[in-house]
Design a protein around this motif. Structure first.
Motif, PDB file in Angstrom:
ATOM      1  N   LYS A 107       0.862  -1.183   0.000  1.00  0.00           N
ATOM      2  CA  LYS A 107       0.000   0.000   0.000  1.00  0.00           C
ATOM      3  C   LYS A 107       0.891   1.223   0.000  1.00  0.00           C
ATOM      4  O   LYS A 107       1.939   1.241   0.651  1.00  0.00           O
ATOM      5  N   GLU A 108       0.479   2.244  -0.725  1.00  0.00           N
ATOM      6  CA  GLU A 108       1.179   3.518  -0.683  1.00  0.00           C
ATOM      7  C   GLU A 108       0.412   4.443   0.248  1.00  0.00           C
ATOM      8  O   GLU A 108      -0.781   4.671   0.076  1.00  0.00           O
ATOM      9  N   ILE A 109       1.116   4.953   1.255  1.00  0.00           N
ATOM     10  CA  ILE A 109       0.514   5.855   2.234  1.00  0.00           C
ATOM     11  C   ILE A 109       1.015   7.260   1.922  1.00  0.00           C
ATOM     12  O   ILE A 109       2.217   7.478   1.788  1.00  0.00           O
ATOM     13  N   ASN A 110       0.106   8.198   1.798  1.00  0.00           N
ATOM     14  CA  ASN A 110       0.455   9.558   1.369  1.00  0.00           C
ATOM     15  C   ASN A 110       0.961  10.433   2.511  1.00  0.00           C
ATOM     16  O   ASN A 110       0.517  11.561   2.694  1.00  0.00           O
ATOM     17  N   ILE A 111       1.883   9.889   3.287  1.00  0.00           N
ATOM     18  CA  ILE A 111       2.552  10.663   4.338  1.00  0.00           C
ATOM     19  C   ILE A 111       4.040  10.379   4.213  1.00  0.00           C
ATOM     20  O   ILE A 111       4.444   9.221   4.133  1.00  0.00           O
ATOM     21  N   GLY A 112       4.844  11.437   4.183  1.00  0.00           N
ATOM     22  CA  GLY A 112       6.296  11.283   4.091  1.00  0.00           C
ATOM     23  C   GLY A 112       6.996  12.307   4.962  1.00  0.00           C
ATOM     24  O   GLY A 112       6.360  13.142   5.616  1.00  0.00           O
TER      25      GLY A 112
ATOM     26  N   ILE B 161       7.313  17.071  15.358  1.00  0.00           N
ATOM     27  CA  ILE B 161       7.558  15.702  14.899  1.00  0.00           C
ATOM     28  C   ILE B 161       6.517  14.755  15.481  1.00  0.00           C
ATOM     29  O   ILE B 161       5.934  13.926  14.768  1.00  0.00           O
ATOM     30  N   GLU B 162       6.246  14.876  16.773  1.00  0.00           N
ATOM     31  CA  GLU B 162       5.266  13.995  17.430  1.00  0.00           C
ATOM     32  C   GLU B 162       3.880  14.157  16.832  1.00  0.00           C
ATOM     33  O   GLU B 162       3.159  13.167  16.641  1.00  0.00           O
ATOM     34  N   ASP B 163       3.485  15.399  16.519  1.00  0.00           N
ATOM     35  CA  ASP B 163       2.160  15.635  15.917  1.00  0.00           C
ATOM     36  C   ASP B 163       2.027  14.948  14.566  1.00  0.00           C
ATOM     37  O   ASP B 163       1.021  14.302  14.277  1.00  0.00           O
ATOM     38  N   VAL B 164       3.048  15.081  13.721  1.00  0.00           N
ATOM     39  CA  VAL B 164       3.001  14.459  12.395  1.00  0.00           C
ATOM     40  C   VAL B 164       3.093  12.939  12.514  1.00  0.00           C
ATOM     41  O   VAL B 164       2.381  12.210  11.832  1.00  0.00           O
ATOM     42  N   LEU B 165       3.963  12.452  13.407  1.00  0.00           N
ATOM     43  CA  LEU B 165       4.088  11.004  13.585  1.00  0.00           C
ATOM     44  C   LEU B 165       2.786  10.387  14.082  1.00  0.00           C
ATOM     45  O   LEU B 165       2.471   9.249  13.736  1.00  0.00           O
ATOM     46  N   GLU B 166       2.027  11.128  14.856  1.00  0.00           N
ATOM     47  CA  GLU B 166       0.743  10.621  15.330  1.00  0.00           C
ATOM     48  C   GLU B 166      -0.171  10.281  14.147  1.00  0.00           C
ATOM     49  O   GLU B 166      -0.803   9.219  14.120  1.00  0.00           O
ATOM     50  N   SER B 167      -0.222  11.147  13.144  1.00  0.00           N
ATOM     51  CA  SER B 167      -1.010  10.876  11.934  1.00  0.00           C
ATOM     52  C   SER B 167      -0.437   9.694  11.170  1.00  0.00           C
ATOM     53  O   SER B 167      -1.173   8.844  10.668  1.00  0.00           O
TER      54      SER B 167
ATOM     55  N   ILE C 221      13.903   9.931  11.149  1.00  0.00           N
ATOM     56  CA  ILE C 221      13.061  10.792  11.983  1.00  0.00           C
ATOM     57  C   ILE C 221      13.154  10.349  13.443  1.00  0.00           C
ATOM     58  O   ILE C 221      12.901   9.176  13.751  1.00  0.00           O
ATOM     59  N   PRO C 222      13.521  11.255  14.331  1.00  0.00           N
ATOM     60  CA  PRO C 222      13.640  10.901  15.750  1.00  0.00           C
ATOM     61  C   PRO C 222      12.318  10.380  16.321  1.00  0.00           C
ATOM     62  O   PRO C 222      11.261  10.942  16.068  1.00  0.00           O
ATOM     63  N   GLY C 223      12.397   9.283  17.061  1.00  0.00           N
ATOM     64  CA  GLY C 223      11.215   8.721  17.708  1.00  0.00           C
ATOM     65  C   GLY C 223      10.426   7.764  16.847  1.00  0.00           C
ATOM     66  O   GLY C 223       9.475   7.138  17.328  1.00  0.00           O
ATOM     67  N   LEU C 224      10.794   7.617  15.587  1.00  0.00           N
ATOM     68  CA  LEU C 224      10.029   6.769  14.670  1.00  0.00           C
ATOM     69  C   LEU C 224      10.052   5.304  15.084  1.00  0.00           C
ATOM     70  O   LEU C 224       8.999   4.675  15.228  1.00  0.00           O
ATOM     71  N   LEU C 225      11.236   4.743  15.278  1.00  0.00           N
ATOM     72  CA  LEU C 225      11.335   3.311  15.598  1.00  0.00           C
ATOM     73  C   LEU C 225      10.651   2.989  16.924  1.00  0.00           C
ATOM     74  O   LEU C 225       9.907   2.005  17.025  1.00  0.00           O
TER      75      LEU C 225
END
Length: 194
Positions: free
Chosen positions: A55-60, A100-106, A139-143
């Motif tokens: 699947k391609e997810i439109n968030i980068g 970063i946390e706000d965007v990672l939440e999405s 991106i910090p916090g991703l893993l």
């Protein structure tokens, strides 16, 4: 004359399989592979000898950069540096962490929705790991967030673990750039012609 047409997601999966072949050969375990680019993320579920789901997810990663740029009033390059490196001391300012946390939440919500859809559609509950590549892998916090979200280990794909290269010709920075941003090109180069 065209001999082969390939897809980027399949090409980068060649690298994933090459590097992790012993780890992922169990036909009873599935793995998630994410290629997080600037504009979008390729989500792949791999088991046994092949790709089961994509699947391609439109968030980068560029969404974070643009949000830092907008909120902090800096140019694109400065925003990118703040996202990955932090300030001049290498620390992430609190404002950057919040962005970063706000965007990672999405992003995590989309990943969870995709995983839930896959499990519901296939009854495959054998997911046992997640491997990340692409520029967004930094991106910090991703893993940590992925591990918390999904409940299994997350790691970054390191193509040069299994590839030989001349250490004299490449700096550490060049290798990191190629590792994270050159996966599709490496995967295409690994494609054998039959």
């Amino acid at each position: 004359k065209v001999k082969i047409v390939d897809l980027g997601v399949v090409a980068i999966s060649n690298v994933f399989v090459h590097v992790l072949e012993e780890q992922i050969e169990d036909p009873n375990q599935s793995y998630i592979f994410l290629d997080i680019g600037a504009q979008n993320t390729h989500f792949v579920i791999y088991r046994g000898n092949g790709i089961l789901f994509t699947k391609e997810i439109n968030i980068g990663g560029v969404i974070i950069t643009e949000e830092i740029q907008r909120q902090m009033g800096v140019n694109y390059n400065e925003a990118e540096d703040l996202k990955i490196i932090g300030d001049e001391n290498g620390n992430l300012p609190e404002e950057i962490v919040e962005i970063i946390e706000d965007v990672l939440e999405s992003f995590f919500a989309e990943i969870k929705k995709t995983v839930d859809f896959y499990i519901t559609s296939t009854s495959d509950d054998s997911l046992s790991g997640i491997v990340v590549t692409g520029g967004g892998a930094l991106i910090p916090g991703l893993l940590e967030g992925l591990e918390t979200l999904l409940g299994f280990p997350a790691s970054v794909l390191s193509p040069f673990e299994k590839m030989e290269y001349d250490r004299k010709k490449f700096s550490e920075d060049q290798l990191n750039m190629i590792s994270f941003r050159g996966g599709v090109a490496m995967g295409l180069a690994m494609r054998s012609l039959h």
